[in-house]
Design a protein around this motif. Sequence first.
Motif, PDB file in Angstrom:
ATOM      1  N   ALA A  94      34.083  39.871  46.989  1.00 56.80           N
ATOM      2  CA  ALA A  94      34.967  39.553  45.740  1.00 56.80           C
ATOM      3  C   ALA A  94      34.426  40.361  44.707  1.00 56.80           C
ATOM      4  O   ALA A  94      35.320  41.072  44.068  1.00 56.80           O
ATOM      5  N   LYS A  95      33.291  40.820  44.445  1.00 59.69           N
ATOM      6  CA  LYS A  95      32.912  41.838  43.417  1.00 59.69           C
ATOM      7  C   LYS A  95      33.404  43.118  43.521  1.00 59.69           C
ATOM      8  O   LYS A  95      33.964  43.591  42.755  1.00 59.69           O
ATOM      9  N   ALA A  96      33.606  43.514  44.936  1.00 62.84           N
ATOM     10  CA  ALA A  96      34.269  44.926  45.307  1.00 62.84           C
ATOM     11  C   ALA A  96      35.939  44.820  45.252  1.00 62.84           C
ATOM     12  O   ALA A  96      36.586  45.858  45.337  1.00 62.84           O
ATOM     13  N   GLY A  97      36.341  43.609  44.884  1.00 67.17           N
ATOM     14  CA  GLY A  97      37.853  43.575  44.725  1.00 67.17           C
ATOM     15  C   GLY A  97      38.531  43.438  45.894  1.00 67.17           C
ATOM     16  O   GLY A  97      39.849  43.232  45.920  1.00 67.17           O
ATOM     17  N   GLN A 146      40.609  41.567  48.861  1.00 65.32           N
ATOM     18  CA  GLN A 146      41.548  40.342  48.845  1.00 65.32           C
ATOM     19  C   GLN A 146      41.529  39.799  50.119  1.00 65.32           C
ATOM     20  O   GLN A 146      41.257  40.362  51.145  1.00 65.32           O
ATOM     21  N   PRO A 164      30.500  36.758  47.811  1.00 65.97           N
ATOM     22  CA  PRO A 164      30.414  37.238  46.461  1.00 65.97           C
ATOM     23  C   PRO A 164      30.403  38.881  46.428  1.00 65.97           C
ATOM     24  O   PRO A 164      31.104  39.414  45.529  1.00 65.97           O
ATOM     25  N   ASN A 165      29.841  39.611  46.924  1.00 71.03           N
ATOM     26  CA  ASN A 165      29.922  40.669  47.104  1.00 71.03           C
ATOM     27  C   ASN A 165      31.180  41.508  47.635  1.00 71.03           C
ATOM     28  O   ASN A 165      31.538  42.504  47.088  1.00 71.03           O
TER      29      ASN A 165
END
Length: 601
Positions: A317-320, A322, A314-315
Motif C-alpha cells: 500500500a505504501k508503494a502505491g 493497487q 502495508p508495504n
Amino acid sequence: MARPAAALLALALAFAAPAQAQPDPRKVIRTPYPSAESKLDPAAESDEASGSISHAIFDPMLGYDFLARPAKLVGNTAALPEITDDGATFTLRIRPGIFFTPDPAFGGQPRELTAHDYVYSIKRLLDPKLRSQWLFLVEGKIRGADALMKEARETGRFDYDRPLEGLQAPDRYTVRIRLASPDYSFPFVLAMPPTAALAREVVERYGPDIAHHPVGTGPYRIAEWVKGSRVVLEANPGYREETYDGDPGPDEASRAIHARLKGRRVPIAGRIEIHIVDEAQPRWLAFLNGDFDYIRPLPEDFANIALPGGRLAPNLAKAGIQVTPDEVAYTTYTTFNTADTIDGKPNAIGGFTPERVALRRAIIHGFRIDEQLEILDKGQSVRAHTPLPPAVSGHDPAFVSPTLEYSPAKAKALLDLFGYVDRDGDGFREAPDGKPFSFQHASVPTLRERQRNELWKKSMDAIGLRVTFDKVEKLPELRKQAQNGRVQSFSYGWIADFPDGENFLQLLWKGSIGQVNYAMFDHPEYNALYERIKRLPDGPERNALVDRMVRIIMVYAPWMVETYKAQKILVQPWVANYKKHPFAHEPWKYLDVDLARRPAR
C-alpha cells in the motif's frame, strides 16, 4: 461489381492516413503470463494467453461495454443485431472503412473488412480439419451447417464456397445468421474471439501455418514473437478512430476510470509486452521489482503475503500498488464420468442406478472442501453451491444444496445403506457385489495438483473409499482423453464465455459429449430442458427451468461443484484504468501509463 476509382482512393487514404492522437509509443505495458500461447488463430486457440493476444489482434462483430455491470453487449465492427423470427434470425451491419493490417497476401493494396470475412471465418469453426475447440458455439445451431459438416467429413474437403442457408452476406456490409431454432443468447457468441474476422486470402496463403501469421483489424498487431517466451504487440497504425464513450459503471473506481477515458481515443499505450513466466515465484519477484506493470492473477502461493487478512499488505500500500478483483465468472468442479463403461470395461462410478448415484454423492460429502479453500486456494476462492457463478444469468444467490455439504457421517451412511461396506477388514469398502472397489482421479503434473491429490486421499481414506492417482497428464492430453470418455474423474474449471448460465449448463448437455461434456452426462429431462432454455429470453419462465436443471445436477452428481474463483490482480501505481471485464480478455486498449511516475529501466 467494380468499385468507382474515387471510392477506392478514399479507402486507401483512410488506410494510409489515420486520424491524429495516435497511441504513445513510450507507453509500454509489460505483464507476465503463467503459461505460453499456442496458436494465434482465434478459431483454433483454446488457452488464456492465446485468447488474450488474439482478442487484441482480431475483431469480433460485437463487444462489451468496458465498465458496465451487469455486462452489456455493444457494437464493435458491427452495430448490435436486428433480431427477428422470434430469436432465430440475426442481421448485423458491418461498419465501412475498417481495414486489415497490411500483409503480402493483399498484394500491396488496402484490404477492407467486409461481411464476407465474417461468413468465411464462422465457417472455419465448422471445418472438421480445423478441429476447433469452439465448435460447440455454433454446431447444431446454424441452418444447413450440420449437412455441410457431414459432407466435409465424408469427402475430406470443406466447401467454403457452398451457400449456407443460415450464414449469408447479402451485400458487402450485411451479415445474416439464421439459426435452426431460436437462441436469444447467440449474440454473445458474436462478441467472442473465435468468431472474429480473418481474411480468406491470408488463411489460404499461409495454410497450416496461419496460426503464426496473425493478420487482423484490431487495436494491436504483432511486432515480435519468440514462441513460448515473449510476445510484443504494437498499436495498429491503421486502426479505425475509436473514442471511448461507455457506461460509467456501478462503483467509484469504475466512475474514476470513466472520467479519465471519456472522449479519449483508444488504444492509448503504444506497446504491450507479454512475457511467459511459468513459475509463481519469479513472476511475483519481478512484479515487486517493477519489471511488470500488473500481475494477474496474484499467485495463490503469495496471497497471504500480499493480502494478509484480505487487505493489501502495508508495504505494498505504501508503494502505491493497487488491488482490483479478477472479475472472471469462474467455477471449479470435479467431474465424474457417468458412462457405464470406460474403454469397454465397467465404470465403477458411472451409471444412474441408485447405488451409483449414492456413491457419487458420498464422495462429494466426503471431500474436505474447506481445506481446499483455506490451504490450497489461500482465500482466493469462495464456496460454490451452484454451477452458475454470480455474474451469469440464472444464478440464484439463495440456493444452497445439501448434497454439497461436507459431512463424513452422511457419506458413510449413504455408503452403508447402498452396500459399499468393508467386508475383509482392510479399512476400505468393497462394492455392493463384494468385489474390490476403487476409482481413479486423474490430474495434471503440478505441485498444486499433487497437494490436491493428497487432500483427496485423506478425504476418501476417512470414509473408506480407495482412490488412485495413476493417470497424470498435461492438460491438453487430459482434456482430449476426457472428451473421449477415458477419464473417470478429474478436477477442472470453466470460465464463462458469456453472461448466460446456458454457457455452464451446456457442459452437461448430451450434445456436448465428445466436446466439453467430460462427465458423459446424458439425462433425458436435462437434455429437454436445455433445448427449451435456448429458445427463451431471460425471465421468470427461463429461470425456473434453469433452477430445475441445477437441481438435476445436484441430485445425479455428475459434478462436485466446488468454488467460484475470487482472485485478485495487483497493479503498479503508474498504470491507470485496469479493470478486468468478466467476459472479455485483457483491457489493454484502455490502459494508460504515467511516464513521470514510472521508474526508469
